[in-house]
Design a protein around this motif. Structure first.
Motif, mmCIF file in Angstrom:
data_model
loop_
_atom_site.group_PDB
_atom_site.id
_atom_site.type_symbol
_atom_site.label_atom_id
_atom_site.label_comp_id
_atom_site.label_asym_id
_atom_site.label_seq_id
_atom_site.Cartn_x
_atom_site.Cartn_y
_atom_site.Cartn_z
ATOM 1 N N LEU A 41 0.830 -1.208 0.000
ATOM 2 C CA LEU A 41 0.000 0.000 0.000
ATOM 3 C C LEU A 41 0.863 1.255 0.000
ATOM 4 N N GLU A 42 1.920 1.239 0.780
ATOM 5 C CA GLU A 42 2.821 2.389 0.829
ATOM 6 C C GLU A 42 3.431 2.645 -0.554
ATOM 7 N N TYR A 51 0.562 11.815 -0.555
ATOM 8 C CA TYR A 51 1.177 11.882 0.768
ATOM 9 C C TYR A 51 0.550 10.796 1.634
ATOM 10 N N HIS A 52 1.374 10.141 2.427
ATOM 11 C CA HIS A 52 0.858 9.136 3.349
ATOM 12 C C HIS A 52 1.781 9.051 4.560
ATOM 13 N N THR A 56 -1.738 6.609 8.156
ATOM 14 C CA THR A 56 -2.614 6.411 6.998
ATOM 15 C C THR A 56 -2.589 4.955 6.570
ATOM 16 N N ILE A 57 -1.391 4.393 6.476
ATOM 17 C CA ILE A 57 -1.246 2.995 6.072
ATOM 18 C C ILE A 57 -1.907 2.080 7.096
#
Length: 109
Positions: A41-42, A51-52, A56-57
């Motif tokens: 996912l990252e 942006y994460h 968030t992950i």
């Protein structure tokens, strides 16, 4: 379309849709280990320029079945697709706005 319980929703979609869902899963599974992980996912968010944070992950992972393998991904995605109108229904609805049959809708505010 009348959607069955989520576990059987994939029976309501076409083989072509299943193939497209498989392709999207493969794109998410960056390391090709048949599991979508937080690292996958990252990598996806990074490749999209999004942006994460680690939070968030973590939040995204908490919303998914664990581990996220193709069968559970297929079930989740097909239950969403099952709720959409058919292509023919959508075409009919949008054609109501195409007054001159040009394939375009004139939108004025």
């Amino acid at each position: 379309m009348n959607c069955p319980q989520p576990s059987g929703a994939f029976t309501q979609i076409s083989q072509s849709q299943i193939s497209q869902i498989k392709e999207s899963f493969t794109m998410l599974d960056n390391d090709r280990d048949s599991i979508v992980s937080s690292g996958d996912l990252e990598q996806m968010l990074t490749s999209l320029g999004q942006y994460h944070s680690s939070q968030t992950i973590s939040d995204m992972m908490a919303r998914m079945p664990s581990p996220l393998q193709f069968p559970s991904y297929l079930t989740a995605m097909s239950s969403i697709l099952c709720q959409f109108s058919s292509k023919e229904e959508l075409f009919t609805a949008f054609s109501a706005f195409d007054d001159d049959d040009s394939g375009q809708a004139d939108i004025r505010t």
